[in-house]
Motif scaffolding. Structure first.
Motif, PDB file in Angstrom:
ATOM      1  N   ARG A 160      21.787   2.231 -39.440  1.00  8.88           N
ATOM      2  CA  ARG A 160      20.597   1.372 -39.333  1.00  8.88           C
ATOM      3  C   ARG A 160      20.158   1.228 -37.885  1.00  8.88           C
ATOM      4  O   ARG A 160      18.963   1.143 -37.608  1.00  8.88           O
ATOM      5  CB  ARG A 160      20.881   0.002 -39.932  1.00  8.88           C
ATOM      6  N   LEU A 161      21.113   1.197 -36.976  1.00  8.03           N
ATOM      7  CA  LEU A 161      20.763   1.074 -35.565  1.00  8.03           C
ATOM      8  C   LEU A 161      19.984   2.293 -35.092  1.00  8.03           C
ATOM      9  O   LEU A 161      18.943   2.168 -34.453  1.00  8.03           O
ATOM     10  CB  LEU A 161      22.021   0.886 -34.716  1.00  8.03           C
ATOM     11  N   ARG A 162      20.463   3.497 -35.432  1.00  5.78           N
ATOM     12  CA  ARG A 162      19.738   4.710 -35.034  1.00  5.78           C
ATOM     13  C   ARG A 162      18.365   4.777 -35.689  1.00  5.78           C
ATOM     14  O   ARG A 162      17.387   5.164 -35.055  1.00  5.78           O
ATOM     15  CB  ARG A 162      20.547   5.952 -35.348  1.00  5.78           C
ATOM     16  N   PHE A 163      18.297   4.383 -36.973  1.00 11.31           N
ATOM     17  CA  PHE A 163      17.012   4.369 -37.661  1.00 11.31           C
ATOM     18  C   PHE A 163      16.051   3.406 -36.964  1.00 11.31           C
ATOM     19  O   PHE A 163      14.889   3.729 -36.741  1.00 11.31           O
ATOM     20  CB  PHE A 163      17.209   3.980 -39.132  1.00 11.31           C
ATOM     21  N   ALA A 164      16.535   2.223 -36.601  1.00 13.28           N
ATOM     22  CA  ALA A 164      15.705   1.241 -35.900  1.00 13.28           C
ATOM     23  C   ALA A 164      15.223   1.791 -34.567  1.00 13.28           C
ATOM     24  O   ALA A 164      14.063   1.571 -34.178  1.00 13.28           O
ATOM     25  CB  ALA A 164      16.486  -0.051 -35.688  1.00 13.28           C
ATOM     26  N   ILE A 165      16.065   2.520 -33.864  1.00 14.65           N
ATOM     27  CA  ILE A 165      15.669   3.107 -32.583  1.00 14.65           C
ATOM     28  C   ILE A 165      14.588   4.160 -32.786  1.00 14.65           C
ATOM     29  O   ILE A 165      13.597   4.200 -32.049  1.00 14.65           O
ATOM     30  CB  ILE A 165      16.899   3.684 -31.845  1.00 14.65           C
ATOM     31  N   PHE A 166      14.742   5.013 -33.806  1.00 15.33           N
ATOM     32  CA  PHE A 166      13.717   6.015 -34.104  1.00 15.33           C
ATOM     33  C   PHE A 166      12.394   5.355 -34.477  1.00 15.33           C
ATOM     34  O   PHE A 166      11.325   5.781 -34.037  1.00 15.33           O
ATOM     35  CB  PHE A 166      14.170   6.955 -35.233  1.00 15.33           C
ATOM     36  N   VAL A 167      12.452   4.306 -35.297  1.00 18.13           N
ATOM     37  CA  VAL A 167      11.226   3.603 -35.694  1.00 18.13           C
ATOM     38  C   VAL A 167      10.572   2.979 -34.465  1.00 18.13           C
ATOM     39  O   VAL A 167       9.359   3.081 -34.278  1.00 18.13           O
ATOM     40  CB  VAL A 167      11.520   2.549 -36.783  1.00 18.13           C
ATOM     41  N   PHE A 168      11.363   2.344 -33.618  1.00 17.48           N
ATOM     42  CA  PHE A 168      10.817   1.749 -32.396  1.00 17.48           C
ATOM     43  C   PHE A 168      10.130   2.802 -31.528  1.00 17.48           C
ATOM     44  O   PHE A 168       9.024   2.581 -31.034  1.00 17.48           O
ATOM     45  CB  PHE A 168      11.928   1.066 -31.588  1.00 17.48           C
TER      46      PHE A 168
END
Length: 75
Positions: free
Chosen positions: A13-21
């Motif tokens: 989820r952290l990596r996904f959040a970084i990609f979305v950001f």
């Protein structure tokens, strides 16, 4: 012989959040610059009423599906 199947690991989820950001921040900044001059005299809530639906539509149907498809191996 017993066949073992490896269960796929859950996406981070952290990596996904970084990609979305990384995708959303430049897009929303660009939208703010484009919409800003046309809505200069509007109150903030009215500007957001125009900006938020564009952003939500873009995230749900464009940005997030592309991140999931193109960045799957890094998630």
């Amino acid at each position: 012989m017993t066949a073992t199947t490896a269960t796929p690991r859950a996406p981070s989820r952290l990596r996904f959040a970084i990609f979305v950001f990384c995708a959303v921040y430049p897009f929303i900044t660009l939208l703010a610059y484009l919409i800003g001059p046309m809505t200069a005299g509007w109150p903030l809530w009215q500007r957001n009423l125009l900006l938020v639906p564009i952003m939500v539509f873009s995230m749900v149907w464009v940005i997030i599906p592309r991140i999931q498809r193109h960045c799957r191996r890094w998630l």
